[in-house]
Design a protein around this motif. Structure first.
Motif, PDB file in Angstrom:
ATOM      1  N   SER A 193       2.982 124.754  76.192  1.00  0.00           N
ATOM      2  CA  SER A 193       1.536 125.067  74.514  1.00  0.00           C
ATOM      3  C   SER A 193       1.204 124.434  73.785  1.00  0.00           C
ATOM      4  O   SER A 193       2.052 123.219  73.685  1.00  0.00           O
ATOM      5  N   GLU A 216      -0.452 125.961  71.630  1.00  0.00           N
ATOM      6  CA  GLU A 216      -0.869 126.716  69.959  1.00  0.00           C
ATOM      7  C   GLU A 216      -0.130 126.032  68.846  1.00  0.00           C
ATOM      8  O   GLU A 216       1.135 126.147  69.646  1.00  0.00           O
ATOM      9  N   ASN A 217      -0.181 126.071  67.503  1.00  0.00           N
ATOM     10  CA  ASN A 217       0.288 125.538  66.962  1.00  0.00           C
ATOM     11  C   ASN A 217       0.579 123.930  67.026  1.00  0.00           C
ATOM     12  O   ASN A 217       0.886 123.318  66.282  1.00  0.00           O
ATOM     13  N   GLU A 218       1.598 124.333  67.566  1.00  0.00           N
ATOM     14  CA  GLU A 218       2.420 123.292  67.882  1.00  0.00           C
ATOM     15  C   GLU A 218       2.757 122.850  69.681  1.00  0.00           C
ATOM     16  O   GLU A 218       2.705 123.699  70.667  1.00  0.00           O
ATOM     17  N   ARG A 255      -4.114 120.120  77.080  1.00  0.00           N
ATOM     18  CA  ARG A 255      -4.035 120.843  77.279  1.00  0.00           C
ATOM     19  C   ARG A 255      -2.918 121.782  78.505  1.00  0.00           C
ATOM     20  O   ARG A 255      -2.305 120.784  78.592  1.00  0.00           O
TER      21      ARG A 255
END
Lengths: 195, 237
Positions: free
Chosen positions: B169, B171-173, B200
């Motif tokens: 992941s 996203e955000n972290e 990514r």
């Protein structure tokens, strides 16, 4: 067939002839007998009779391996190699049975040394047959052999390399170390040399 | 009786035969063949050694303050160093057993064999042979730790500051799943990100940093899983 019948025939030719007719092998033996017995006596402390036996044993090996002889080598180097190895093997056997290395010094083997060899100059000291023999007796076998081959048998570096199966550079190093060892032993044992 | 005649009598009486020329030739060929095989096998071992060293990041030693020797020994491809040494020694000994082998100086023989092993090893390495040999060993030799397994073990020690796995992941972290399936939150603030790394999902990375708490890892440097990712680095802040 005797040595007279083989006069003028080169060693290499005699080897070829021996392979076809064993009688020629007697010529090779007779040609080398004296000098090889003297060599055996120098590198060991065998009696003359024992040296003869060792030489017979060595020549049986020469006979068995005659097909191995490579003409790019000097025949004398090859035969010295076999005699050297046989002598060392036989000598070790007798030592393991407790035979003492020391024996009476045979001046005949060494008496001409100081005058006709440059060992004095090489070793940087005056020597006599008695002194040489006593110091050689105390030297490690590898050093004793090279000194004898170089100074008493008058072999060059290439020949010694072929006899002992060591690179010529190593032979040079061994001779230098042997000379140092000779002088150190002489000093340590307080062996003085006179001519 | 003359000694020469005594010798001939002995040879004839005991029927002592000469060894055949072919016997000596076969012996010489045998030693040359064994020598060539030793050089070839030594070359193969050297190629894996080159591969293993290429995969080993010795700079990690500067990132830890304890167990440095342990880590260093763990990094070394001991098996291949051993094989290279054994076959180098065998080739030297075998060459000396050949007919004229004694003529060569030991130092020259050693140098020559080393150079041959290095050249052969490099050729085999660049032709992909090293990876194949390594994987054959990994599959067939019980207890053998492959270069990949060794690397995985070194990079699976978050308590020592080394973590690796796949980014799952961004996203955000950044969340990384290590090779054991455990998820880690990665603090990438101030982390040096090696040029070839793209942050990514699905990217396999190695991270140097510090385990802040259970499941949280503060990264100081992020490298691609394969290689060191040298290139245009940037700091993520």
């Amino acid at each position: 067939m005797s040595i007279k019948d083989c006069l003028g025939i080169q060693d290499e030719e005699l080897v070829k002839k021996s392979l076809e007719n064993i009688d020629y092998f007697a010529c090779i033996y007779e040609r080398y007998e004296k000098k090889l017995i003297r060599y055996i006596l120098r590198i060991s402390s065998f009696s003359y009779h024992e040296a003869e036996e060792v030489l017979q044993e060595a020549f049986v090996r020469v006979w068995r391996n005659l097909n191995e002889f490579d003409e790019s080598l000097k025949f004398s180097s090859w035969v010295y190699r076999i005699v050297h190895n046989t002598t060392i093997t036989e000598w070790r056997k007798t030592q393991s049975k407790g035979k003492d290395r020391k024996q009476d010094i045979d001046d005949e083997l060494y008496k001409n040394l100081p005058s006709n060899l440059n060992i004095e100059k090489e070793l940087g000291r005056k020597i006599d047959a008695d002194g040489i023999k006593r110091v050689l007796d105390l030297m490690p076998e590898k050093y004793r052999s090279v000194l004898i081959l170089k100074f008493l048998e008058e072999k060059d570096y290439n020949e010694i390399s072929d006899i002992l199966k060591k690179p010529t550079g190593t032979v040079g190093t061994l001779i230098n170390r042997a000379k140092k060892s000779f002088n150190q032993i002489a000093d340590k044992e307080n062996i003085t040399f006179t001519v | 009786m003359e000694n020469s005649q005594k010798l001939l009598d002995k040879i004839q009486k005991e029927n002592i035969e000469q060894r055949k020329k072919s016997e000596f030739a076969a012996k010489n060929i045998f030693f040359w063949t064994m020598f060539t095989l030793s050089v070839l096998i030594g070359g193969l071992a050297t190629s894996v050694l080159i591969f293993a060293f290429g995969q080993t990041e010795f700079d990690l030693l500067s990132h830890i303050t304890h167990s440095r020797v342990e880590l260093f020994l763990g990094m070394l491809p001991i098996v291949w160093i051993f094989f290279s040494f054994v076959f180098l020694a065998a080739s030297i000994a075998l060459l000396r057993k050949t007919k004229k082998g004694y003529k060569y100086s030991p130092v020259l023989v050693l140098m020559g064999n080393l150079i041959m092993s290095l050249i052969l090893g490099t050729v085999i390495y660049f032709s992909g042979g090293a990876v194949k040999i390594e994987s054959i060993f990994a599959k067939n030799v019980p207890g053998y730790q492959s270069v990949e397994e060794k690397k995985t073990a070194i990079w699976s020690a978050p308590e020592d500051g080394f973590l690796s796995g796949t980014i799952i992941s961004v996203e955000n972290e950044v969340i990384l799943q290590d090779w054991n399936g455990k998820d880690w939150k990665i603090d990438t603030k101030d982390a040096l990100i090696r040029g070839r790394v793209s942050m990514r999902i699905g990217e396999e990375v190695k991270i140097i940093g510090e385990m802040s708490s259970e499941g949280l890892f503060k990264a100081s440097e992020i490298r691609p899983w394969k290689g060191q990712g040298n290139g245009a680095n940037h700091v993520n802040n």
